[in-house]
Design a protein around this motif. Structure first.
Motif, PDB file in Angstrom:
ATOM      1  N   THR A 139       1.390  18.986 -13.129  1.00 55.28           N
ATOM      2  CA  THR A 139       0.237  19.896 -13.121  1.00 55.28           C
ATOM      3  C   THR A 139      -0.118  20.417 -14.499  1.00 55.28           C
ATOM      4  N   SER A 140       0.817  20.392 -15.439  1.00 55.00           N
ATOM      5  CA  SER A 140       0.520  20.912 -16.773  1.00 55.00           C
ATOM      6  C   SER A 140      -0.450  20.005 -17.533  1.00 55.00           C
ATOM      7  N   ARG A 141      -0.619  18.748 -17.069  1.00 52.29           N
ATOM      8  CA  ARG A 141      -1.541  17.825 -17.744  1.00 52.29           C
ATOM      9  C   ARG A 141      -2.980  18.014 -17.292  1.00 52.29           C
ATOM     10  N   PHE A 142      -3.198  18.793 -16.218  1.00 51.08           N
ATOM     11  CA  PHE A 142      -4.534  18.912 -15.647  1.00 51.08           C
ATOM     12  C   PHE A 142      -4.906  20.366 -15.438  1.00 51.08           C
ATOM     13  N   ILE A 143      -6.192  20.607 -15.521  1.00 51.10           N
ATOM     14  CA  ILE A 143      -6.725  21.926 -15.219  1.00 51.10           C
ATOM     15  C   ILE A 143      -7.170  21.867 -13.761  1.00 51.10           C
ATOM     16  N   SER A 144      -6.538  22.634 -12.912  1.00 48.03           N
ATOM     17  CA  SER A 144      -6.878  22.611 -11.496  1.00 48.03           C
ATOM     18  C   SER A 144      -6.755  24.017 -10.941  1.00 48.03           C
ATOM     19  N   ASP A 145      -7.825  24.477 -10.279  1.00 48.14           N
ATOM     20  CA  ASP A 145      -7.771  25.801  -9.671  1.00 48.14           C
ATOM     21  C   ASP A 145      -7.940  25.691  -8.162  1.00 48.14           C
ATOM     22  N   SER A 146      -7.634  24.495  -7.629  1.00 47.54           N
ATOM     23  CA  SER A 146      -7.826  24.241  -6.215  1.00 47.54           C
ATOM     24  C   SER A 146      -6.825  25.019  -5.365  1.00 47.54           C
ATOM     25  N   THR A 147      -7.331  25.707  -4.361  1.00 50.74           N
ATOM     26  CA  THR A 147      -6.477  26.385  -3.389  1.00 50.74           C
ATOM     27  C   THR A 147      -6.623  25.714  -2.026  1.00 50.74           C
ATOM     28  N   THR A 161      -9.158  17.977  -5.626  1.00 44.65           N
ATOM     29  CA  THR A 161      -9.149  18.808  -4.433  1.00 44.65           C
ATOM     30  C   THR A 161      -8.193  18.223  -3.404  1.00 44.65           C
ATOM     31  N   LYS A 162      -7.410  19.071  -2.746  1.00 46.25           N
ATOM     32  CA  LYS A 162      -6.478  18.643  -1.693  1.00 46.25           C
ATOM     33  C   LYS A 162      -7.221  18.627  -0.361  1.00 46.25           C
ATOM     34  N   LEU A 163      -7.082  17.505   0.363  1.00 44.49           N
ATOM     35  CA  LEU A 163      -7.739  17.379   1.668  1.00 44.49           C
ATOM     36  C   LEU A 163      -6.805  16.706   2.667  1.00 44.49           C
ATOM     37  N   ASN A 164      -7.156  16.786   3.947  1.00 44.64           N
ATOM     38  CA  ASN A 164      -6.414  16.117   5.002  1.00 44.64           C
ATOM     39  C   ASN A 164      -6.603  14.605   4.845  1.00 44.64           C
ATOM     40  N   CYS A 165      -5.521  13.844   4.878  1.00 45.55           N
ATOM     41  CA  CYS A 165      -5.551  12.392   4.632  1.00 45.55           C
ATOM     42  C   CYS A 165      -6.343  11.608   5.678  1.00 45.55           C
ATOM     43  N   SER A 166      -6.562  12.184   6.858  1.00 46.15           N
ATOM     44  CA  SER A 166      -7.284  11.467   7.915  1.00 46.15           C
ATOM     45  C   SER A 166      -8.800  11.640   7.813  1.00 46.15           C
ATOM     46  N   MET A 167      -9.250  12.438   6.887  1.00 47.03           N
ATOM     47  CA  MET A 167     -10.701  12.593   6.673  1.00 47.03           C
ATOM     48  C   MET A 167     -11.236  11.320   6.020  1.00 47.03           C
ATOM     49  N   ILE A 168     -12.530  11.064   6.177  1.00 44.28           N
ATOM     50  CA  ILE A 168     -13.105   9.870   5.559  1.00 44.28           C
ATOM     51  C   ILE A 168     -13.908  10.259   4.321  1.00 44.28           C
ATOM     52  N   HIS A 169     -13.620   9.529   3.238  1.00 47.14           N
ATOM     53  CA  HIS A 169     -14.292   9.754   1.955  1.00 47.14           C
ATOM     54  C   HIS A 169     -14.404   8.422   1.215  1.00 47.14           C
ATOM     55  N   HIS A 170     -15.148   8.448   0.141  1.00 44.78           N
ATOM     56  CA  HIS A 170     -15.182   7.309  -0.775  1.00 44.78           C
ATOM     57  C   HIS A 170     -13.844   7.260  -1.508  1.00 44.78           C
ATOM     58  N   TRP A 171     -13.611   6.248  -2.327  1.00 49.03           N
ATOM     59  CA  TRP A 171     -12.368   6.146  -3.087  1.00 49.03           C
ATOM     60  C   TRP A 171     -12.616   5.461  -4.418  1.00 49.03           C
ATOM     61  N   ILE A 172     -11.656   5.581  -5.333  1.00 48.63           N
ATOM     62  CA  ILE A 172     -11.732   4.938  -6.653  1.00 48.63           C
ATOM     63  C   ILE A 172     -10.494   4.068  -6.827  1.00 48.63           C
ATOM     64  N   CYS A 173     -10.735   2.778  -7.062  1.00 45.03           N
ATOM     65  CA  CYS A 173      -9.651   1.835  -7.360  1.00 45.03           C
ATOM     66  C   CYS A 173      -9.535   1.688  -8.876  1.00 45.03           C
ATOM     67  N   GLU A 174      -8.342   1.329  -9.323  1.00 42.52           N
ATOM     68  CA  GLU A 174      -8.082   1.143 -10.756  1.00 42.52           C
ATOM     69  C   GLU A 174      -7.244  -0.121 -10.946  1.00 42.52           C
ATOM     70  N   MET A 175      -7.575  -0.867 -11.988  1.00 42.47           N
ATOM     71  CA  MET A 175      -6.762  -2.020 -12.392  1.00 42.47           C
ATOM     72  C   MET A 175      -6.833  -2.163 -13.901  1.00 42.47           C
TER      73      MET A 175
END
Length: 180
Positions: A139-147, A161-175
């Motif tokens: 957490t020290s590497r990031f600025i986050s005020d999410s509750t 942001t922290k969310l429930n894993c069963s919710m549906i959202h877009h995503w970002i892949c990395e390679m």
């Protein structure tokens, strides 16, 4: 009339005759092998340094519809799914859900994310917050005020942001980008 003709032979030197303190042509030619012995290795070193520079500046590329940033390629999905399904989609593309390395990368991704969209990233809480790679979340590497409450992390224009894993959202892949 044929008896009146006179013939003579003229012999000319191959080089110019020495003037002042110049060396005769036969002594100047002895410098040529020495010049070639110096010139050839210098040219060879120059060619080698150019080849090394070209290899160091290899062009990186990403698949179509992916964004190139530094050494990595990023895919911003247009579909929505749960966190586990998003992770599997990235794997099927030869990638993984993004692991944010630093605040600068987070800022770039926030700028690239579309307004009011939420993207799954490769951060999940089991006992502790861990990246897909198994590395603990620092957490020290990031600025986050999410509750917010939830066991999976998303990226929005505001940050992580922290969310429930069963919710549906877009995503970002990395390679890692490929070298041409």
């Amino acid at each position: 009339m044929a008896a009146d003709m006179v013939y003579s032979e003229l012999t000319l030197p191959l080089g110019h005759p020495p003037q002042g303190n110049q060396q005769p042509p036969d002594k100047r030619c002895r410098c040529l092998p020495l010049s070639a012995a110096i010139f050839f290795p210098v040219c060879l070193l120059f060619a080698a340094s150019i080849a090394i520079a070209v290899m160091a500046l290899r062009i990186r590329s990403c698949p179509e519809w992916w964004l190139l940033y530094k050494e990595n390629c990023y895919y911003f999905s247009t579909n929505k799914s749960m966190w586990n399904t998003s992770r599997e989609d990235c794997r099927s593309r030869g990638a993984h859900l993004i692991i944010v390395e630093d605040q600068q990368e987070l800022d770039l991704l926030r700028q690239q994310s579309r307004v009011h969209l939420t993207f799954w990233i490769g951060l999940r809480k089991r006992e502790n917050w861990m990246w897909n790679s198994g590395e603990a979340f620092n957490t020290s590497r990031f600025i986050s005020d999410s509750t917010d409450q939830g066991d999976c992390d998303c990226l929005t224009q505001k940050g992580m942001t922290k969310l429930n894993c069963s919710m549906i959202h877009h995503w970002i892949c990395e390679m890692t980008a490929t070298h041409l």
